[in-house]
Design a protein around this motif. Structure first.
Motif, PDB file in Angstrom:
ATOM      1  N   UNK A 117       0.810  -1.217   0.000  1.00  0.00           N
ATOM      2  CA  UNK A 117       0.000   0.000   0.000  1.00  0.00           C
ATOM      3  C   UNK A 117       0.847   1.273   0.000  1.00  0.00           C
ATOM      4  N   UNK A 118       2.147   1.146  -0.065  1.00  0.00           N
ATOM      5  CA  UNK A 118       3.014   2.307   0.149  1.00  0.00           C
ATOM      6  C   UNK A 118       3.135   3.219  -1.060  1.00  0.00           C
ATOM      7  N   UNK A 119       2.661   2.795  -2.228  1.00  0.00           N
ATOM      8  CA  UNK A 119       2.738   3.647  -3.415  1.00  0.00           C
ATOM      9  C   UNK A 119       1.563   4.616  -3.458  1.00  0.00           C
ATOM     10  N   UNK A 120       1.822   5.839  -3.912  1.00  0.00           N
ATOM     11  CA  UNK A 120       0.753   6.817  -4.109  1.00  0.00           C
ATOM     12  C   UNK A 120       0.194   6.742  -5.523  1.00  0.00           C
ATOM     13  N   UNK A 121       0.664   5.778  -6.286  1.00  0.00           N
ATOM     14  CA  UNK A 121       0.156   5.515  -7.633  1.00  0.00           C
ATOM     15  C   UNK A 121      -0.667   4.234  -7.601  1.00  0.00           C
ATOM     16  N   UNK A 122      -1.501   4.069  -8.618  1.00  0.00           N
ATOM     17  CA  UNK A 122      -2.273   2.833  -8.706  1.00  0.00           C
ATOM     18  C   UNK A 122      -2.290   2.412 -10.169  1.00  0.00           C
ATOM     19  N   UNK A 123      -1.415   1.483 -10.491  1.00  0.00           N
ATOM     20  CA  UNK A 123      -1.285   0.989 -11.858  1.00  0.00           C
ATOM     21  C   UNK A 123      -0.800  -0.453 -11.787  1.00  0.00           C
ATOM     22  N   UNK A 124      -0.597  -1.056 -12.935  1.00  0.00           N
ATOM     23  CA  UNK A 124      -0.231  -2.471 -12.955  1.00  0.00           C
ATOM     24  C   UNK A 124       1.109  -2.742 -12.280  1.00  0.00           C
ATOM     25  N   UNK A 125       1.998  -1.762 -12.277  1.00  0.00           N
ATOM     26  CA  UNK A 125       3.268  -1.983 -11.583  1.00  0.00           C
ATOM     27  C   UNK A 125       3.069  -2.045 -10.070  1.00  0.00           C
ATOM     28  N   UNK A 126       2.019  -1.410  -9.560  1.00  0.00           N
ATOM     29  CA  UNK A 126       1.742  -1.456  -8.120  1.00  0.00           C
ATOM     30  C   UNK A 126       1.471  -2.883  -7.667  1.00  0.00           C
ATOM     31  N   UNK A 127       0.900  -3.700  -8.541  1.00  0.00           N
ATOM     32  CA  UNK A 127       0.630  -5.096  -8.189  1.00  0.00           C
ATOM     33  C   UNK A 127       1.916  -5.854  -7.894  1.00  0.00           C
ATOM     34  N   UNK A 128       3.032  -5.406  -8.473  1.00  0.00           N
ATOM     35  CA  UNK A 128       4.309  -6.081  -8.277  1.00  0.00           C
ATOM     36  C   UNK A 128       4.987  -5.670  -6.979  1.00  0.00           C
ATOM     37  N   UNK A 230      -0.725   5.809   1.933  1.00  0.00           N
ATOM     38  CA  UNK A 230      -0.946   5.572   3.347  1.00  0.00           C
ATOM     39  C   UNK A 230      -1.503   6.834   4.005  1.00  0.00           C
ATOM     40  N   UNK A 231      -2.098   6.674   5.173  1.00  0.00           N
ATOM     41  CA  UNK A 231      -2.552   7.857   5.900  1.00  0.00           C
ATOM     42  C   UNK A 231      -1.365   8.721   6.331  1.00  0.00           C
ATOM     43  N   UNK A 232      -0.201   8.098   6.496  1.00  0.00           N
ATOM     44  CA  UNK A 232       1.053   8.817   6.741  1.00  0.00           C
ATOM     45  C   UNK A 232       2.086   8.250   5.768  1.00  0.00           C
ATOM     46  N   UNK A 233       2.255   8.909   4.633  1.00  0.00           N
ATOM     47  CA  UNK A 233       3.085   8.367   3.562  1.00  0.00           C
ATOM     48  C   UNK A 233       4.567   8.419   3.918  1.00  0.00           C
ATOM     49  N   UNK A 234       5.327   7.502   3.317  1.00  0.00           N
ATOM     50  CA  UNK A 234       6.769   7.465   3.510  1.00  0.00           C
ATOM     51  C   UNK A 234       7.431   8.188   2.345  1.00  0.00           C
ATOM     52  N   UNK A 235       8.505   8.893   2.626  1.00  0.00           N
ATOM     53  CA  UNK A 235       9.187   9.688   1.608  1.00  0.00           C
ATOM     54  C   UNK A 235      10.471   8.984   1.184  1.00  0.00           C
ATOM     55  N   UNK A 236      10.342   7.814   0.588  1.00  0.00           N
ATOM     56  CA  UNK A 236      11.520   7.084   0.148  1.00  0.00           C
ATOM     57  C   UNK A 236      11.162   6.163  -1.009  1.00  0.00           C
ATOM     58  N   UNK A 237      12.154   5.929  -1.866  1.00  0.00           N
ATOM     59  CA  UNK A 237      12.033   4.937  -2.932  1.00  0.00           C
ATOM     60  C   UNK A 237      13.030   3.805  -2.725  1.00  0.00           C
ATOM     61  N   UNK A 238      13.697   3.804  -1.587  1.00  0.00           N
ATOM     62  CA  UNK A 238      14.684   2.773  -1.267  1.00  0.00           C
ATOM     63  C   UNK A 238      13.960   1.466  -0.946  1.00  0.00           C
ATOM     64  N   UNK A 239      14.133   0.411  -1.740  1.00  0.00           N
ATOM     65  CA  UNK A 239      13.379  -0.827  -1.494  1.00  0.00           C
ATOM     66  C   UNK A 239      13.576  -1.394  -0.093  1.00  0.00           C
ATOM     67  N   UNK A 243      10.548  -1.926   2.541  1.00  0.00           N
ATOM     68  CA  UNK A 243      10.250  -3.249   3.079  1.00  0.00           C
ATOM     69  C   UNK A 243      10.248  -3.288   4.593  1.00  0.00           C
ATOM     70  N   UNK A 244      10.965  -2.370   5.256  1.00  0.00           N
ATOM     71  CA  UNK A 244      11.172  -2.498   6.706  1.00  0.00           C
ATOM     72  C   UNK A 244      10.700  -1.298   7.521  1.00  0.00           C
ATOM     73  N   UNK A 245      10.141  -0.262   6.884  1.00  0.00           N
ATOM     74  CA  UNK A 245       9.893   0.975   7.626  1.00  0.00           C
ATOM     75  C   UNK A 245       8.897   0.807   8.776  1.00  0.00           C
ATOM     76  N   UNK A 246       7.886  -0.054   8.603  1.00  0.00           N
ATOM     77  CA  UNK A 246       6.901  -0.208   9.682  1.00  0.00           C
ATOM     78  C   UNK A 246       7.475  -1.044  10.833  1.00  0.00           C
TER      79      UNK A 246
END
Length: 314
Positions: A117-128, A230-239, A243-246
């Motif tokens: 759920x961490x992406x602010x986009x919604x497209x086919x790549x989000x499924x991955x 997210x209700x509080x979005x993360x400002x990172x693109x680092x995989x 994967x571990x921010x929460x």
């Protein structure tokens, strides 16, 4: 052991091709209201998907061992036949509903699922954009194993569900005809699931079927345009951080927790749970006794005493 294909592995080329076609479609026919694609976000989603394939190989070792042990212990057996596979898919979809719902209402499980759920986009790549800690899902499918379904058949059904859910991550498909919308999980239903508005939160958990949400009161139809993320979005693109921010946030909350009750709440309650604020200590009673009001006898010419006028507000 049943010989069933790994449908996810075989579908990866189609996933990439369809995502590229959707991306090109946005360039040729842009939709101003749609979130569309963004290069860094798409790269992160694809990196999370590729990473999950390798990490899952490690997590599968203990999970397969547990499933195999349970399957050996149960006297029940469900054969893999043409007519049992639809029933197993139905059972897997039911278990998936509760697994998915559980991962939204228990914070330690949400720490894994929040990646998706961490992406602010919604497209086919989000499924991955898949988590790297998928080991949190296995207990929800133990009932199928205990009822005699072979672990390989459970894995096959889970793969079919995952492949089905790829196409519903899109804004390019509007609502389908009503019979499909009533029974199946569709892009419209799943857009609601990925939205961050209050009325859309924690809704539409179904995998292939949406009927579970209708039965158990978690369905909401798409009305307002969703705002993704997210209700509080993360400002990172680092995989790695995605994967571990929460998990890191849980660790910080545990360090500052006042007692074990709060620590348990930080792990086992919902993602937005907060402990009650500490109650203020009672104020010490004043040692001085209040003075008695002076009684003034009313004269015959003075009016009878009435209620005191209210004080002016500060």
């Amino acid at each position: 052991m049943p010989n069933l294909p790994d449908v996810v592995l075989w579908s990866i080329p189609a996933f990439v091709l369809l995502a590229v076609l959707e991306m090109v479609g946005y360039r040729l026919r842009p939709d101003e209201d749609a979130a569309g694609y963004e290069a860094k976000d798409t790269a992160t989603s694809m990196g999370m998907g590729l990473g999950s394939l390798f990490v899952d190989l490690v997590w599968k070792i203990p999970i397969v061992a547990i499933y195999t042990a349970v399957h050996e212990l149960t006297p029940l057996r469900v054969p893999v036949l043409w007519w049992t596979i639809p029933l197993m898919l139905l059972a897997q979809d039911f278990c998936y509903y509760w697994q998915h719902r559980g991962h939204h209402v228990v914070r330690i499980l949400w720490a894994s699922h929040v990646v998706h759920h961490s992406s602010r986009r919604f497209n086919l790549s989000t499924a991955l954009r898949q988590p790297w800690t998928g080991f949190t899902s296995w207990p929800f499918y133990l009932p199928m194993i205990a009822l005699g379904v072979h672990p390989a058949a459970v894995a096959f059904c889970s793969s079919v569900s995952l492949v089905y859910q790829f196409w519903i991550h899109t804004e390019r498909v509007d609502k389908l005809p009503r019979p499909f919308e009533y029974v199946l999980n569709t892009p419209s239903h799943h857009r609601v699931h990925h939205a961050s508005q209050g009325g859309y939160l924690d809704r539409n958990f179904g995998g292939i079927l949406i009927v579970w949400d209708r039965l158990f009161g978690s369905w909401v139809g798409e009305t307002d345009r969703p705002v993704y993320g997210l209700t509080k979005n993360i400002e990172t693109y680092n995989p790695l951080r995605v994967a571990t921010h929460e998990y890191a946030a849980i660790a910080r909350d545990l360090r500052t927790a006042r007692d074990w009750r709060e620590r348990a709440g930080r792990v086992l309650r919902g993602p937005g749970w907060q402990p009650a604020p500490p109650s203020a200590p009672p104020s010490a009673p004043s040692s001085a006794a209040p003075s008695a009001p002076t009684s003034v006898p009313a004269s015959a010419d003075s009016p009878a005493p009435g209620p005191a006028a209210p004080e002016a507000a500060a």
